[in-house]
Scaffold this motif. Structure first.
Motif, PDB file in Angstrom:
ATOM      1  N   GLU A 159       0.831  -1.195   0.000  1.00 54.99           N
ATOM      2  CA  GLU A 159       0.000   0.000   0.000  1.00 54.99           C
ATOM      3  C   GLU A 159       0.875   1.258   0.000  1.00 54.99           C
ATOM      4  O   GLU A 159       1.733   1.440   0.861  1.00 54.99           O
ATOM      5  CB  GLU A 159      -0.897   0.005   1.234  1.00 54.99           C
ATOM      6  CG  GLU A 159      -1.835   1.179   1.282  1.00 54.99           C
ATOM      7  CD  GLU A 159      -2.689   1.159   2.539  1.00 54.99           C
ATOM      8  OE1 GLU A 159      -3.130   2.237   2.928  1.00 54.99           O
ATOM      9  OE2 GLU A 159      -2.886   0.078   3.110  1.00 54.99           O
ATOM     10  N   LYS A 160       0.653   2.112  -0.991  1.00 53.02           N
ATOM     11  CA  LYS A 160       1.413   3.354  -1.100  1.00 53.02           C
ATOM     12  C   LYS A 160       0.829   4.393  -0.150  1.00 53.02           C
ATOM     13  O   LYS A 160      -0.378   4.501   0.003  1.00 53.02           O
ATOM     14  CB  LYS A 160       1.363   3.898  -2.533  1.00 53.02           C
ATOM     15  CG  LYS A 160       1.905   2.948  -3.572  1.00 53.02           C
ATOM     16  CD  LYS A 160       3.366   3.155  -3.772  1.00 53.02           C
ATOM     17  CE  LYS A 160       3.832   2.242  -4.909  1.00 53.02           C
ATOM     18  NZ  LYS A 160       5.225   2.362  -5.175  1.00 53.02           N
ATOM     19  N   LYS A 161       1.724   5.128   0.480  1.00 54.67           N
ATOM     20  CA  LYS A 161       1.341   6.209   1.375  1.00 54.67           C
ATOM     21  C   LYS A 161       2.082   7.460   0.941  1.00 54.67           C
ATOM     22  O   LYS A 161       3.104   7.392   0.268  1.00 54.67           O
ATOM     23  CB  LYS A 161       1.719   5.872   2.814  1.00 54.67           C
ATOM     24  CG  LYS A 161       1.081   4.616   3.356  1.00 54.67           C
ATOM     25  CD  LYS A 161       1.631   4.302   4.733  1.00 54.67           C
ATOM     26  CE  LYS A 161       1.278   2.872   5.120  1.00 54.67           C
ATOM     27  NZ  LYS A 161       2.060   2.415   6.250  1.00 54.67           N
ATOM     28  N   THR A 162       1.565   8.597   1.350  1.00 54.69           N
ATOM     29  CA  THR A 162       2.216   9.863   1.042  1.00 54.69           C
ATOM     30  C   THR A 162       3.239  10.176   2.130  1.00 54.69           C
ATOM     31  O   THR A 162       2.946  10.072   3.322  1.00 54.69           O
ATOM     32  CB  THR A 162       1.182  10.998   0.966  1.00 54.69           C
ATOM     33  OG1 THR A 162       0.232  10.677  -0.055  1.00 54.69           O
ATOM     34  CG2 THR A 162       1.828  12.320   0.635  1.00 54.69           C
ATOM     35  N   TYR A 163       4.439  10.543   1.687  1.00 54.14           N
ATOM     36  CA  TYR A 163       5.512  10.922   2.601  1.00 54.14           C
ATOM     37  C   TYR A 163       6.077  12.267   2.166  1.00 54.14           C
ATOM     38  O   TYR A 163       6.079  12.604   0.971  1.00 54.14           O
ATOM     39  CB  TYR A 163       6.639   9.880   2.584  1.00 54.14           C
ATOM     40  CG  TYR A 163       6.255   8.555   3.174  1.00 54.14           C
ATOM     41  CD1 TYR A 163       6.378   8.313   4.538  1.00 54.14           C
ATOM     42  CD2 TYR A 163       5.755   7.533   2.374  1.00 54.14           C
ATOM     43  CE1 TYR A 163       6.029   7.085   5.085  1.00 54.14           C
ATOM     44  CE2 TYR A 163       5.398   6.312   2.911  1.00 54.14           C
ATOM     45  CZ  TYR A 163       5.541   6.092   4.272  1.00 54.14           C
ATOM     46  OH  TYR A 163       5.185   4.879   4.803  1.00 54.14           O
ATOM     47  N   TYR A 164       6.596  12.991   3.137  1.00 54.91           N
ATOM     48  CA  TYR A 164       7.222  14.285   2.898  1.00 54.91           C
ATOM     49  C   TYR A 164       8.689  14.159   3.307  1.00 54.91           C
ATOM     50  O   TYR A 164       9.001  13.730   4.417  1.00 54.91           O
ATOM     51  CB  TYR A 164       6.493  15.372   3.688  1.00 54.91           C
ATOM     52  CG  TYR A 164       5.041  15.454   3.286  1.00 54.91           C
ATOM     53  CD1 TYR A 164       4.655  16.261   2.226  1.00 54.91           C
ATOM     54  CD2 TYR A 164       4.068  14.685   3.925  1.00 54.91           C
ATOM     55  CE1 TYR A 164       3.323  16.306   1.819  1.00 54.91           C
ATOM     56  CE2 TYR A 164       2.743  14.723   3.525  1.00 54.91           C
ATOM     57  CZ  TYR A 164       2.378  15.539   2.477  1.00 54.91           C
ATOM     58  OH  TYR A 164       1.067  15.588   2.064  1.00 54.91           O
ATOM     59  N   ILE A 165       9.562  14.522   2.382  1.00 59.49           N
ATOM     60  CA  ILE A 165      10.990  14.283   2.554  1.00 59.49           C
ATOM     61  C   ILE A 165      11.729  15.598   2.784  1.00 59.49           C
ATOM     62  O   ILE A 165      11.618  16.535   1.992  1.00 59.49           O
ATOM     63  CB  ILE A 165      11.583  13.594   1.296  1.00 59.49           C
ATOM     64  CG1 ILE A 165      10.746  12.381   0.886  1.00 59.49           C
ATOM     65  CG2 ILE A 165      13.043  13.238   1.500  1.00 59.49           C
ATOM     66  CD1 ILE A 165      10.605  11.317   1.937  1.00 59.49           C
ATOM     67  N   GLY A 166      12.503  15.632   3.849  1.00 62.27           N
ATOM     68  CA  GLY A 166      13.391  16.755   4.128  1.00 62.27           C
ATOM     69  C   GLY A 166      14.821  16.318   3.857  1.00 62.27           C
ATOM     70  O   GLY A 166      15.347  15.476   4.582  1.00 62.27           O
ATOM     71  N   SER A 211       3.478  13.556   7.855  1.00 57.39           N
ATOM     72  CA  SER A 211       2.782  14.800   8.151  1.00 57.39           C
ATOM     73  C   SER A 211       3.419  15.952   7.385  1.00 57.39           C
ATOM     74  O   SER A 211       4.622  16.172   7.471  1.00 57.39           O
ATOM     75  CB  SER A 211       2.856  15.095   9.651  1.00 57.39           C
ATOM     76  OG  SER A 211       2.376  16.396   9.920  1.00 57.39           O
ATOM     77  N   SER A 212       2.590  16.688   6.675  1.00 55.94           N
ATOM     78  CA  SER A 212       3.122  17.818   5.901  1.00 55.94           C
ATOM     79  C   SER A 212       3.308  19.059   6.759  1.00 55.94           C
ATOM     80  O   SER A 212       3.916  20.029   6.308  1.00 55.94           O
ATOM     81  CB  SER A 212       2.181  18.141   4.739  1.00 55.94           C
ATOM     82  OG  SER A 212       0.930  18.593   5.235  1.00 55.94           O
ATOM     83  N   THR A 213       2.813  19.038   7.987  1.00 59.90           N
ATOM     84  CA  THR A 213       2.865  20.227   8.828  1.00 59.90           C
ATOM     85  C   THR A 213       3.812  20.107  10.014  1.00 59.90           C
ATOM     86  O   THR A 213       4.024  21.078  10.723  1.00 59.90           O
ATOM     87  CB  THR A 213       1.457  20.558   9.353  1.00 59.90           C
ATOM     88  OG1 THR A 213       0.958  19.444  10.090  1.00 59.90           O
ATOM     89  CG2 THR A 213       0.511  20.893   8.212  1.00 59.90           C
ATOM     90  N   SER A 214       4.377  18.946  10.258  1.00 60.53           N
ATOM     91  CA  SER A 214       5.213  18.769  11.446  1.00 60.53           C
ATOM     92  C   SER A 214       6.599  19.400  11.316  1.00 60.53           C
ATOM     93  O   SER A 214       7.194  19.781  12.315  1.00 60.53           O
ATOM     94  CB  SER A 214       5.354  17.288  11.795  1.00 60.53           C
ATOM     95  OG  SER A 214       6.000  16.600  10.754  1.00 60.53           O
ATOM     96  N   SER A 215       7.112  19.499  10.102  1.00 60.77           N
ATOM     97  CA  SER A 215       8.419  20.121   9.885  1.00 60.77           C
ATOM     98  C   SER A 215       8.549  20.493   8.408  1.00 60.77           C
ATOM     99  O   SER A 215       7.808  19.996   7.562  1.00 60.77           O
ATOM    100  CB  SER A 215       9.535  19.171  10.306  1.00 60.77           C
ATOM    101  OG  SER A 215       9.521  17.998   9.526  1.00 60.77           O
ATOM    102  N   PRO A 216       9.518  21.341   8.089  1.00 63.67           N
ATOM    103  CA  PRO A 216       9.706  21.710   6.676  1.00 63.67           C
ATOM    104  C   PRO A 216      10.079  20.490   5.834  1.00 63.67           C
ATOM    105  O   PRO A 216      10.771  19.592   6.306  1.00 63.67           O
ATOM    106  CB  PRO A 216      10.868  22.706   6.713  1.00 63.67           C
ATOM    107  CG  PRO A 216      10.984  23.137   8.122  1.00 63.67           C
ATOM    108  CD  PRO A 216      10.438  22.035   8.966  1.00 63.67           C
TER     109      PRO A 216
END
Length: 107
Positions: free
Chosen positions: A4-11, A20-25
């Protein structure tokens, strides 16, 4: 499910992977499964380890950057990270990486 694909935000600067898109830049948005995220985490961990080797090597002034294996290893892993993000990233991520021209297949 592992597939299952999930959305991730990479710093990139700190090697952070978050859902979470709001926890950190963040720099890039990707879609990946758990197994793929483990691979990306391993790339970030490799570069973290290499950064420490580079720190110690930096105190040896006679080794130039372009003759330094640790820097080559760091650059190689960074290219793997960008290729991973390009493969799994959204349209904005792909456009940005294309504009950088850093992936070998783009040259």
């Amino acid at each position: 499910m592992m597939d299952e694909k999930k959305t991730y935000y990479i710093g990139l600067a700190n090697g952070e992977i978050s859902q979470s898109s709001t926890s950190s830049p963040w720099d890039f948005k990707i879609e990946a499964n758990d197994e793929e995220i483990i691979t990306l985490r391993e790339y970030f961990d490799q570069n973290y380890s290499t950064e420490w080797q580079n720190f110690y090597r930096a105190h040896v002034p006679y080794v130039q950057y372009h003759y330094d294996q640790e820097n080559d290893a760091y650059d190689s892993t960074l290219q793997k990270i960008y290729a991973f993000i390009y493969k799994h990233g959204d349209h904005t991520a792909k456009e940005h990486i294309e504009s950088m021209g850093i992936l070998p297949e783009q040259k």
